[in-house]
Design an enzyme around this catalytic site. Sequence first.
Site, mmCIF file in Angstrom:
data_model
loop_
_atom_site.group_PDB
_atom_site.id
_atom_site.type_symbol
_atom_site.label_atom_id
_atom_site.label_comp_id
_atom_site.label_asym_id
_atom_site.label_seq_id
_atom_site.Cartn_x
_atom_site.Cartn_y
_atom_site.Cartn_z
ATOM 1 N N TRP A 1 -35.956 -17.000 -54.422
ATOM 2 C CA TRP A 1 -35.018 -15.996 -54.959
ATOM 3 C C TRP A 1 -35.841 -14.790 -55.446
ATOM 4 C CZ3 TRP A 1 -33.227 -15.687 -60.563
ATOM 5 C CH2 TRP A 1 -32.180 -14.776 -60.701
ATOM 6 N N ASP B 1 -35.355 -24.865 -61.312
ATOM 7 C CA ASP B 1 -34.281 -23.891 -61.366
ATOM 8 C C ASP B 1 -33.052 -24.555 -60.751
ATOM 9 O OD1 ASP B 1 -32.504 -21.835 -61.172
ATOM 10 O OD2 ASP B 1 -33.854 -20.435 -60.165
ATOM 11 N N LYS C 1 -22.328 -20.350 -60.571
ATOM 12 C CA LYS C 1 -21.729 -20.727 -59.287
ATOM 13 C C LYS C 1 -20.827 -21.951 -59.418
ATOM 14 C CE LYS C 1 -25.326 -18.192 -58.129
ATOM 15 N NZ LYS C 1 -25.657 -17.120 -57.251
HETATM 16 N N1 KET Z 1 -31.736 -19.048 -59.620
HETATM 17 C C1 KET Z 1 -31.432 -18.924 -58.312
HETATM 18 C C2 KET Z 1 -32.168 -19.748 -57.319
HETATM 19 C C3 KET Z 1 -30.427 -18.028 -57.933
HETATM 20 O O1 KET Z 1 -30.132 -17.940 -56.650
HETATM 21 C C4 KET Z 1 -29.750 -17.251 -58.896
HETATM 22 C C5 KET Z 1 -28.740 -16.266 -58.493
HETATM 23 C C6 KET Z 1 -30.110 -17.443 -60.243
HETATM 24 C C7 KET Z 1 -31.107 -18.338 -60.568
HETATM 25 C C8 KET Z 1 -29.482 -16.680 -61.381
HETATM 26 O O2 KET Z 1 -28.160 -16.851 -61.546
HETATM 27 P P1 KET Z 1 -27.424 -16.452 -62.916
HETATM 28 O O3 KET Z 1 -26.294 -15.617 -62.507
HETATM 29 O O4 KET Z 1 -28.419 -15.718 -63.787
HETATM 30 O O5 KET Z 1 -27.050 -17.751 -63.506
HETATM 31 N N2 KET Z 1 -28.610 -15.850 -57.297
HETATM 32 C C9 KET Z 1 -27.598 -14.968 -56.726
HETATM 33 C C10 KET Z 1 -27.201 -13.807 -57.558
HETATM 34 C C11 KET Z 1 -28.317 -12.902 -58.004
HETATM 35 O O6 KET Z 1 -29.197 -12.546 -57.214
HETATM 36 O O7 KET Z 1 -28.273 -12.539 -59.187
HETATM 37 C C12 KET Z 1 -28.068 -14.546 -55.322
HETATM 38 O O8 KET Z 1 -29.171 -14.890 -54.897
HETATM 39 O O9 KET Z 1 -27.263 -13.888 -54.614
#
Ligand code: KET
Length: 449
Positions: free
Chosen positions: A178, A259, A295
């Site tokens: 990510w 994560d 999610k």
């Molecule tokens: N870890 C991973 C692996 C991840 O894909 C995301 C979010 C997060 C943490 C953080 O999520 P949060 O909303 O802070 O709980 N991924 C999606 C959104 C983004 O980039 O913020 C994405 O990859 O589209």
Amino acid sequence: MRPEMTSSSPTDRRLNALVRHLATASPVMESQTTVTFSPTAGSPGNSVFSHVVQAPEDPILGVTVAYNKDPSPLKLNLGVGAYRTEEGKPLVLNVVRKAEQMLVNDRSRVKEYLPIVGLAEFNKLSAKLIFGADSPAIRENRVTTVQCLSGTGSLRVGGEFLARHYHQRTIYIPQPTWGNHPKIFTLSGLSVKTYRYYDPATRGLNFQGLMEDLGSAPSGAIVLLHACAHNPTGVDPTLQQWEQIRQLMRSKALLPFFDSAYQGFASGNLDTDAQSIRMFVADGGECFVAQSYAKNMGLYGERVGALSVVCRTADVASRVESQLKLVTRPMFSNPPIHGASIVATILKDRNMYNEWTIELKAMADRIISMRKELFDALRARGTPGDWSHIIKQIGMFTFTGLNKEQVAFMTREYHIYMTSDGRISMAGLSSKTVPHLADAIHAAVTRMS
Ligand code: KET
């Protein structure tokens, strides 16, 4: 150039500030800081910020910015990992609506500050959800859990704690990963290195490369692991491979930092998707876990998540928690109450919990059916190449293997928005839009290869 400006990058300056902050036991004295007098009012064009350069858009969230500007009715956003219904609309889970209604109706609820570590009930239930109801680590009080700002905030708080209190400052992250990971950990004060993870030739796991790289990492190094549904590749180790990774990491005293952003989204089952983490906890060793409800409960904008640290003893866990409070207090003081209350309401009630698992499974299943439909649509078009990875990969994303030029072509000609590394959010797709995407991929592959 103004006197206080140096040639160092913003990251350097941020890290220098961090080092100064950590080096001074007492608060930084006013007199130690250089204050220069600049006009903040006056003629336009005379801004004290005129040297600020335009930053590029974020590689993931910037895709939504570009999508929003496109007037085409055909446009399709497969960039950000956010679930959409068959109608292409964002989804608020029924069980979330129900929990919110209960919270609103409860007149005894107030809006006081939460403690620095957040909502106690939420923390307890979050640990149970990820480690399992019968986890010995929880029973023995060896786990400390603090509520943070979703997955991102949990990773950041964990990173800052490690930079202050852990003997090894290097964190290994998978290649690829990510896009926010390297930024989060660098700004936490850690030094970021990568380990091999994905093999573009097989579109699967490069297990040998992974084992070699972790095998040659310095003893004690931190290793970031995606608990399930690896982003962006959709490729996870098998349970046997996880076991080999665990043995190698424990033999070298490498510190696991999980994560967990997609619990329930990979298999549709919350326990199955936590198995990798539970294997590491079962051996009695220590680890970090960042949890997100963005999610799996669809609480993206509520920013609700947790950082758990599993320690060897209850005594260590309690001291670790006291230091985590010193990280969060000057960062955001204490976390927001609403999202955590929604989660706690659902997790503590057996019926609501069951309702959640059903809705979660429906989201996971819809994504899996989109994989099948897209795969079939490409086969029906005779699109050159082996597309079986679309059905083999796991979680929200397909790592298509399309290159930057092909992605740009699909955006330009078909108004399909996705990240430039060829990642597609399958959760943004519907039966109605699959043919449009398949046409675009077919054209990109046949005309741009
Ligand atoms: N870890 C991973 C692996 C991840 O894909 C995301 C979010 C997060 C943490 C953080 O999520 P949060 O909303 O802070 O709980 N991924 C999606 C959104 C983004 O980039 O913020 C994405 O990859 O589209």
